[in-house]
Design an enzyme around this catalytic site. Structure first.
Site, mmCIF file in Angstrom:
data_model
loop_
_atom_site.group_PDB
_atom_site.id
_atom_site.type_symbol
_atom_site.label_atom_id
_atom_site.label_comp_id
_atom_site.label_asym_id
_atom_site.label_seq_id
_atom_site.Cartn_x
_atom_site.Cartn_y
_atom_site.Cartn_z
ATOM 1 N N VAL A 11 4.933 3.732 7.588
ATOM 2 C CA VAL A 11 4.711 3.932 9.398
ATOM 3 C C VAL A 11 3.350 3.503 9.716
ATOM 4 O O VAL A 11 3.051 2.577 10.282
ATOM 5 C CB VAL A 11 4.828 5.022 10.213
ATOM 6 C CG1 VAL A 11 4.013 5.666 11.149
ATOM 7 C CG2 VAL A 11 6.743 5.297 9.651
ATOM 8 N N CYS A 263 13.735 9.797 5.976
ATOM 9 C CA CYS A 263 13.945 10.016 7.302
ATOM 10 C C CYS A 263 15.103 11.155 8.197
ATOM 11 O O CYS A 263 15.158 12.068 7.876
ATOM 12 C CB CYS A 263 14.021 9.558 8.329
ATOM 13 S SG CYS A 263 12.523 8.464 8.604
HETATM 14 N N1 LIG Z 1 9.899 5.539 6.792
HETATM 15 C C1 LIG Z 1 10.637 5.260 8.410
HETATM 16 O O1 LIG Z 1 11.362 4.361 8.237
HETATM 17 C C2 LIG Z 1 9.979 6.010 9.655
HETATM 18 C C3 LIG Z 1 10.190 6.282 10.532
HETATM 19 C C4 LIG Z 1 9.174 7.185 11.410
HETATM 20 C C5 LIG Z 1 8.860 8.175 11.155
HETATM 21 N N2 LIG Z 1 8.613 8.445 9.970
HETATM 22 C C6 LIG Z 1 7.631 9.308 9.972
HETATM 23 O O2 LIG Z 1 6.085 9.144 9.182
HETATM 24 C C7 LIG Z 1 5.693 9.403 8.304
HETATM 25 C C8 LIG Z 1 5.158 8.273 7.072
HETATM 26 O O3 LIG Z 1 6.312 8.162 6.574
HETATM 27 P P1 LIG Z 1 6.267 6.497 6.304
HETATM 28 O O4 LIG Z 1 7.392 6.288 5.350
HETATM 29 O O5 LIG Z 1 5.304 6.021 5.788
HETATM 30 O O6 LIG Z 1 5.731 7.736 3.984
HETATM 31 P P2 LIG Z 1 4.608 7.204 3.529
HETATM 32 O O7 LIG Z 1 4.943 8.009 1.977
HETATM 33 O O8 LIG Z 1 5.517 5.646 2.816
HETATM 34 O O9 LIG Z 1 3.404 6.842 3.829
HETATM 35 C C9 LIG Z 1 2.241 7.639 3.853
HETATM 36 C C10 LIG Z 1 0.963 7.317 2.988
HETATM 37 O O10 LIG Z 1 0.018 8.274 3.329
HETATM 38 C C11 LIG Z 1 -1.083 7.705 2.792
HETATM 39 N N3 LIG Z 1 -1.887 9.376 2.855
HETATM 40 C C12 LIG Z 1 -1.459 10.994 2.195
HETATM 41 N N4 LIG Z 1 -2.531 11.679 2.784
HETATM 42 C C13 LIG Z 1 -2.972 10.893 3.003
HETATM 43 C C14 LIG Z 1 -4.899 11.015 3.162
HETATM 44 N N5 LIG Z 1 -5.471 12.111 3.645
HETATM 45 N N6 LIG Z 1 -5.303 9.404 3.621
HETATM 46 C C15 LIG Z 1 -5.073 8.754 3.472
HETATM 47 N N7 LIG Z 1 -4.018 8.246 2.998
HETATM 48 C C16 LIG Z 1 -3.596 9.595 2.680
HETATM 49 C C17 LIG Z 1 0.221 7.921 1.237
HETATM 50 O O11 LIG Z 1 -0.837 7.823 -0.266
HETATM 51 C C18 LIG Z 1 0.645 7.097 1.593
HETATM 52 O O12 LIG Z 1 0.736 5.675 1.635
HETATM 53 C C19 LIG Z 1 6.886 10.825 7.707
HETATM 54 O O13 LIG Z 1 6.283 11.837 8.884
HETATM 55 C C20 LIG Z 1 7.848 10.208 8.664
HETATM 56 O O14 LIG Z 1 8.826 11.054 8.386
HETATM 57 C C21 LIG Z 1 8.761 7.756 9.123
#
Ligand SMILES: NC(=O)c1ccc[n+]([C@@H]2O[C@H](COP(=O)([O-])OP(=O)(O)OC[C@H]3O[C@@H](n4cnc5c(N)ncnc54)[C@H](O)[C@@H]3O)[C@@H](O)[C@H]2O)c1
Length: 439
Positions: A11, A263
């Site tokens: 995201v 998700c």
């Molecule tokens: N993946 C999807 O299709 C999708 C779609 C809509 C919403 N979401 C939501 O979005 C959010 C993120 O999902 P994602 O799939 O991108 O997760 P992800 O695990 O791919 O990415 C999260 C990233 O944040 C980084 N991170 C964590 N703490 C941090 C900090 N303090 N400083 C900097 N970086 C930090 C992690 O290292 C990781 O790379 C979740 O809540 C998810 O439910 C995901």
């Protein structure tokens, strides 16, 4: 406008690159050294179609950069998005908000001037308010607003979803924050994207309600597929006949092995917990969780049954490991319980996935053999199991499979093949919700 994106995952990276494409000045903060190293070296640490070109273009234009240094990332930031993971908390099914709260604290420590702190991660109702409390407790004099802007992009088509969304949801409680977010999303406003402005709590709930509804639709058609198999009906035709009704819609009516991914599983579970905690149990959603979990764990049984009761000593080709095509994401993929169970029962697995094998390796039993392509995986196999509907698999003809495989059993959990053609080629072919006519 200067935007800071905390989290460079599916995201954060996509949204950051898209905001840069809108002309914003975007810094993505990523703490994972592997992900950050790749990004700084010009590589994309996840698979998402089109993302490499979009990132490269915006980095070259000087609008997009990556760092792990909060000080420089937050200096002068006007909008700070929190796009970190919110996985299921071990033990109780609630969303784990550790990363969100940690990010809020870090932002409060380093912010240099007024900014809107926007939660983009999927978070339970009340999280925005808690983020504000944490920030106020960390630095009482800080001038900021909090907002909620849940993300609806889908992996595999994330850029298109972000650039042309069905709607943008903005939860705010100040006019100033609303104005900032409206400016940020102006390019979408110009293409007449509906902007839904609500309270923070409502915005937080919209995301869970939307995901839970879609998960419920998938689960509904999966159960209808089971019924089709018993009564001699075809789930494709049922879904089409239902979906053409505009009140129902055709999307998310594809029967399969049960939903997975980063998700739906965690968001349905969290929605159920939110309902229980609030004294408004979401019984439909609770049932979706139970039915889907049970479904994923019974898919291996279909393979065993197709093999006459045992897979011991059989070589099973597995096509597709990711939870859906066009992503490398293995989180909660049905492949995990299916492959693990087949290995436990004594099968030899020859697997291929176009993008997900690196992510699959730590999650699957070590005895799995990973192949260079679909053809290599099918070669010499007694059984073929289709677990993800990558397009490349559809191109393999029954005749080709017949020449490659040792056995004649195909269990197609994504309905990518034509049952009649498979039967004509001499295969013992089974799929989801498509009873074969006698013959
Ligand atoms: N993946 C999807 O299709 C999708 C779609 C809509 C919403 N979401 C939501 O979005 C959010 C993120 O999902 P994602 O799939 O991108 O997760 P992800 O695990 O791919 O990415 C999260 C990233 O944040 C980084 N991170 C964590 N703490 C941090 C900090 N303090 N400083 C900097 N970086 C930090 C992690 O290292 C990781 O790379 C979740 O809540 C998810 O439910 C995901």
């Amino acid at each position: 406008m200067r935007v800071t994106m905390i989290g460079g995952g599916y995201v954060g990276l996509v949204s950051g690159a898209c905001f840069a494409q809108f002309g914003m000045d975007v810094v993505v903060v990523e703490v994972d050294p592997k992900r950050l190293g790749a990004l700084k070296a010009g590589a994309i640490p996840i698979f998402e179609p089109g993302l490499d070109a979009l990132v490269a273009e915006n980095v070259a234009a000087g609008r997009l950069s990556f760092t792990d240094d909060m000080d420089s990332a937050l200096a002068g930031a006007e909008v700070v998005f929190i796009a970190v993971g919110t996985p299921t908390r071990r033990g109780d099914g609630h969303a784990d908000l550790t990363y969100v709260y940690k990010a809020a604290e870090q932002v409060a420590q380093k912010l240099t001037s007024y900014a809107v702190i926007v939660t983009k991660s999927t978070v339970p109702v009340g999280t925005g308010r808690r983020v504000a409390e944490i920030m106020r407790a960390t630095r009482p004099a800080l001038d900021f607003d909090v907002a909620s802007n849940p993300e609806f992009l889908r992996e595999g088509s994330a850029i298109g979803d972000f650039m042309r969304p069905d709607r943008v949801v903005i939860g705010v409680e100040s006019e100033r924050a609303e104005a900032v977010l409206r400016t940020l999303y102006r390019p979408l406003f110009l293409i007449e994207t509906p902007i839904v402005v609500t309270s923070i709590e409502t915005a937080e709930l919209i995301k869970y309600a939307a995901n839970s509804f879609l998960a419920m639709k998938v689960t509904f058609i999966n159960e209808v597929a089971d019924l089709c198999e018993k009564v001699g009906a075809d789930v494709h035709d049922v879904a089409r006949g239902m979906g053409l009704d505009g009140r129902i819609g055709r999307k998310f009516l594809h029967a399969g092995p049960g939903f997975g991914g980063s998700c739906f599983p965690k968001d349905t579970l969290a929605m159920a917990r939110i309902g229980q905690d609030a004294g408004a149990p979401q019984r439909l959603v609770e049932t979706v969780v139970t039915v889907n979990d049970a479904r994923k764990s019974t898919m291996a049984r279909r393979v065993t049954q197709a093999c006459g009761g045992s897979v011991r000593g059989k070589t099973i080709a597995v096509w597709g490991l990711t939870f859906k095509p066009e992503t490398d994401d293995m989180r909660d993929a049905p492949a995990i319980p299916v492959v693990s169970r087949l290995v436990e029962e004594g099968a030899e697995i020859q697997a291929f996935d176009p993008e997900g094998m690196d992510q699959a390796k730590p999650l699957l039993p070590p005895s799995v053999t990973y192949c260079g392509d679909a053809i290599e995986a099918a070669t010499g196999a007694d059984v073929l199991v289709v677990l993800t509907e990558w397009n490349v698999f559809r191109a393999v003809s029954p005749a080709r499979l017949e020449s490659l495989m040792r056995g004649r059993v195909i269990v197609d959990l994504r309905n990518i093949f034509d049952p009649a053609a498979m039967r004509a080629a001499g295969f013992n072919y089974s799929s989801i919700g498509r009873a074969l006519p006698p013959g």
